[in-house]
Design an enzyme around this catalytic site. Structure first.
Site, mmCIF file in Angstrom:
data_model
loop_
_atom_site.group_PDB
_atom_site.id
_atom_site.type_symbol
_atom_site.label_atom_id
_atom_site.label_comp_id
_atom_site.label_asym_id
_atom_site.label_seq_id
_atom_site.Cartn_x
_atom_site.Cartn_y
_atom_site.Cartn_z
ATOM 1 N N CYS A 47 -13.306 -4.166 -4.964
ATOM 2 C CA CYS A 47 -12.515 -3.462 -3.778
ATOM 3 C C CYS A 47 -12.765 -1.696 -4.542
ATOM 4 O O CYS A 47 -12.213 -1.454 -5.679
ATOM 5 C CB CYS A 47 -11.085 -3.852 -4.029
ATOM 6 S SG CYS A 47 -10.081 -2.675 -3.224
ATOM 7 N N TRP A 87 -7.533 -12.872 -2.492
ATOM 8 C CA TRP A 87 -7.885 -12.786 -3.926
ATOM 9 C C TRP A 87 -7.291 -13.637 -4.859
ATOM 10 O O TRP A 87 -6.154 -13.967 -4.597
ATOM 11 C CB TRP A 87 -7.579 -11.275 -4.185
ATOM 12 C CG TRP A 87 -8.071 -10.252 -3.682
ATOM 13 C CD1 TRP A 87 -7.290 -9.256 -2.974
ATOM 14 C CD2 TRP A 87 -9.379 -9.684 -3.264
ATOM 15 N NE1 TRP A 87 -8.132 -8.442 -2.424
ATOM 16 C CE2 TRP A 87 -9.316 -8.593 -2.857
ATOM 17 C CE3 TRP A 87 -10.324 -10.063 -4.005
ATOM 18 C CZ2 TRP A 87 -10.362 -7.740 -2.494
ATOM 19 C CZ3 TRP A 87 -11.655 -9.483 -3.845
ATOM 20 C CH2 TRP A 87 -11.479 -8.268 -3.072
ATOM 21 N N THR A 126 4.006 -8.547 4.015
ATOM 22 C CA THR A 126 3.091 -9.254 4.991
ATOM 23 C C THR A 126 1.998 -9.681 4.027
ATOM 24 O O THR A 126 1.556 -9.187 3.660
ATOM 25 C CB THR A 126 2.739 -9.045 6.392
ATOM 26 O OG1 THR A 126 2.043 -7.618 6.163
ATOM 27 C CG2 THR A 126 3.734 -8.682 7.407
ATOM 28 N N VAL A 127 1.409 -10.893 4.568
ATOM 29 C CA VAL A 127 0.108 -11.295 4.179
ATOM 30 C C VAL A 127 -0.802 -10.697 4.926
ATOM 31 O O VAL A 127 -0.229 -10.753 6.013
ATOM 32 C CB VAL A 127 -0.060 -12.762 3.866
ATOM 33 C CG1 VAL A 127 -1.477 -13.244 3.641
ATOM 34 C CG2 VAL A 127 0.973 -13.334 3.039
ATOM 35 N N GLU A 146 -0.174 0.879 -3.163
ATOM 36 C CA GLU A 146 -0.997 1.556 -2.510
ATOM 37 C C GLU A 146 -1.694 2.698 -3.520
ATOM 38 O O GLU A 146 -1.194 3.313 -4.267
ATOM 39 C CB GLU A 146 -0.021 2.742 -1.577
ATOM 40 C CG GLU A 146 -0.721 3.856 -1.234
ATOM 41 C CD GLU A 146 -1.807 3.730 -0.384
ATOM 42 O OE1 GLU A 146 -1.884 2.635 0.538
ATOM 43 O OE2 GLU A 146 -2.870 4.167 -0.650
ATOM 44 N N SER A 147 -3.163 2.141 -3.636
ATOM 45 C CA SER A 147 -3.873 2.917 -4.407
ATOM 46 C C SER A 147 -3.714 4.346 -4.631
ATOM 47 O O SER A 147 -3.966 4.805 -5.816
ATOM 48 C CB SER A 147 -5.539 2.392 -4.364
ATOM 49 O OG SER A 147 -5.810 3.030 -3.031
ATOM 50 N N TYR A 194 -15.851 1.192 6.624
ATOM 51 C CA TYR A 194 -15.120 -0.099 7.106
ATOM 52 C C TYR A 194 -14.966 -0.177 8.976
ATOM 53 O O TYR A 194 -15.143 -1.114 9.441
ATOM 54 C CB TYR A 194 -13.513 -0.200 6.910
ATOM 55 C CG TYR A 194 -13.638 -0.721 5.300
ATOM 56 C CD1 TYR A 194 -13.390 -2.140 4.767
ATOM 57 C CD2 TYR A 194 -13.651 0.408 4.201
ATOM 58 C CE1 TYR A 194 -13.447 -2.354 3.622
ATOM 59 C CE2 TYR A 194 -13.602 -0.167 2.709
ATOM 60 C CZ TYR A 194 -13.424 -1.437 2.532
ATOM 61 O OH TYR A 194 -13.309 -2.045 1.326
HETATM 62 N N1 LIG Z 1 -4.332 1.232 1.544
HETATM 63 C C1 LIG Z 1 -4.748 0.297 0.512
HETATM 64 C C2 LIG Z 1 -5.717 -0.555 1.143
HETATM 65 C C3 LIG Z 1 -6.163 -1.458 0.237
HETATM 66 C C4 LIG Z 1 -7.020 -2.537 0.710
HETATM 67 O O1 LIG Z 1 -7.191 -2.290 2.208
HETATM 68 N N2 LIG Z 1 -7.459 -3.512 -0.044
HETATM 69 C C5 LIG Z 1 -8.115 -4.619 0.461
HETATM 70 C C6 LIG Z 1 -9.644 -4.967 -0.353
HETATM 71 S S1 LIG Z 1 -10.786 -3.624 -0.190
HETATM 72 C C7 LIG Z 1 -7.664 -5.912 0.084
HETATM 73 O O2 LIG Z 1 -7.102 -5.986 -0.942
HETATM 74 N N3 LIG Z 1 -7.299 -6.840 1.050
HETATM 75 C C8 LIG Z 1 -6.744 -8.099 0.714
HETATM 76 C C9 LIG Z 1 -6.251 -8.846 2.008
HETATM 77 O O3 LIG Z 1 -6.843 -8.505 2.968
HETATM 78 O O4 LIG Z 1 -5.988 -10.029 1.590
HETATM 79 C C10 LIG Z 1 -4.838 0.813 -0.682
HETATM 80 O O5 LIG Z 1 -5.518 1.804 -0.690
HETATM 81 O O6 LIG Z 1 -3.939 0.793 -1.607
#
Ligand SMILES: N[C@@H](CCC(=O)N[C@@H](CS)C(=O)NCC(=O)O)C(=O)O
Length: 326
Positions: A47, A87, A126-127, A146-147, A194
């Site tokens: 990711c 994950w 939420t999931v 939040e990254s 994306y």
């Molecule tokens: N705004 C978030 C976006 C993070 C994001 O979308 N991560 C995706 C992977 S690239 C994720 O973990 N998705 C998990 C899921 O949808 O269950 C950040 O930057 O922390």
């Protein structure tokens, strides 16, 4: 996926709003004071959002202060009784190189971490459960997922424990330029790929491709005159751009249809990607096998058979021309 949870009324993917937004602070009286050994970063090497947190952890030399674990790259069912895919941690540390079991909480999935944290958390969540999680081992909760905020904390709040405290990725004199750059790089490029990949109409895709390649052209032009995006020193937007560029030719070109032009066809962007990759510590944050398995294997809506494309296996450790700005 959180990155693009479907919005039924639109042909454009929407990003899920992250919900744990607390801050670790240098201030000892805060709820989450900066301490060595107290925090753990969960990531996925696949990711880009998670990898930018790890990149800053490495650049600042926070390895001893903040531990981390990566999940395995392929999404799996996270619970028996519903269909959520997300994950998960491997069953053993040997199963997938780079991925480890969760030795902190014994969780099987990132979703389980959210379940544990929700016991101590009164807000809503939420999931889906995004991969990047800054975990507080003391209070057994998620500080932040939040990254952009996690990487900012690593960069500014842990200087007492950092091996590179002088590296300032968010220097006061450049903050307005950094904020502005982060904004257009995010919309055009980080999230732009994306938007291309998950567009559900030709019009939405065309729009996203235009925005993406306009932004890449803009970077190419800036990088003709200076080594990094905000001048001749490395700052936050460089790390945020890097994580997308390094995935581009290996994954986004095909899986997200970002094929109008390859990064290796842009002289400045390609050399710049190699330059950043070669900063000590950074190459360890790039595990291309995780990237490819995840992007090709976890999104049946865009790649139903999950077949992983071979190549191009670019060697980013080869020489570059960016020293011309030194
Ligand atoms: N705004 C978030 C976006 C993070 C994001 O979308 N991560 C995706 C992977 S690239 C994720 O973990 N998705 C998990 C899921 O949808 O269950 C950040 O930057 O922390």
């Amino acid at each position: 996926m959180a990155a693009s949870s479907a919005n039924e009324n639109s042909d454009k993917p929407r990003r899920t709003v992250t919900s744990f937004r607390n801050f670790v602070s240098q201030n000892h009286d805060s709820q989450f004071p900066a301490e060595s050994g107290r925090y753990h970063l969960y990531i996925s090497y696949a990711c880009p959002w998670a990898s930018r947190c790890l990149a800053v952890l490495k650049l600042k030399g926070l390895d001893k202060a903040i531990t981390f674990t990566s999940v395995q790259p392929l999404w799996r069912k996270t619970k028996e009784n519903d269909e959520h895919m997300g994950w998960v941690f491997p069953d053993s540390d040997k199963e997938v190189p780079g991925a480890e079991r969760d030795h902190i909480n014994g969780a099987k999935s990132v979703r389980e971490l959210y379940d544990i944290a929700s016991l101590n958390y009164t807000g809503k969540y939420t999931v889906p459960a995004v991969a990047e999680v800054l975990w507080d081992k003391k209070l057994k909760t998620i500080v932040n997922n939040e990254s952009s905020e996690i990487l900012r904390m690593f960069s500014t709040e842990f200087n007492h424990f950092a091996e590179n405290p002088c590296l300032d990725l968010y220097p006061p004199n450049l903050r307005s330029l950094i904020n502005e750059t982060n904004e257009w790089v995010h919309h055009g490029i980080n999230n732009g790929v994306y938007k291309c990949g998950f567009a559900t109409t030709q019009t939405a895709y065309d729009e996203a491709v235009k925005q993406l390649f306009d932004a890449l052209d803009k970077c190419e032009e800036i990088l003709e005159k200076q080594r990094f995006l905000c001048g001749n020193t490395l700052t936050e937007p460089d790390i945020r751009l890097f994580v997308t560029l390094i995935r581009f030719d290996e994954a986004y070109t095909l899986i997200f249809k970002c094929s109008k032009r390859l990064i290796r066809e842009y002289s400045n962007l390609f050399n710049y990607t190699k330059d950043i990759y070669q900063i000590p510590g950074l190459s360890s944050t790039v595990k291309m096998a995780h990237v490819k398995q995840n992007y090709y294997g976890s999104f049946p809506s865009i790649n139903p058979l999950g077949i992983v494309a071979h190549g191009p296996n670019i060697d980013y450790s080869l020489s570059h021309d960016r020293h011309r700005f030194s």
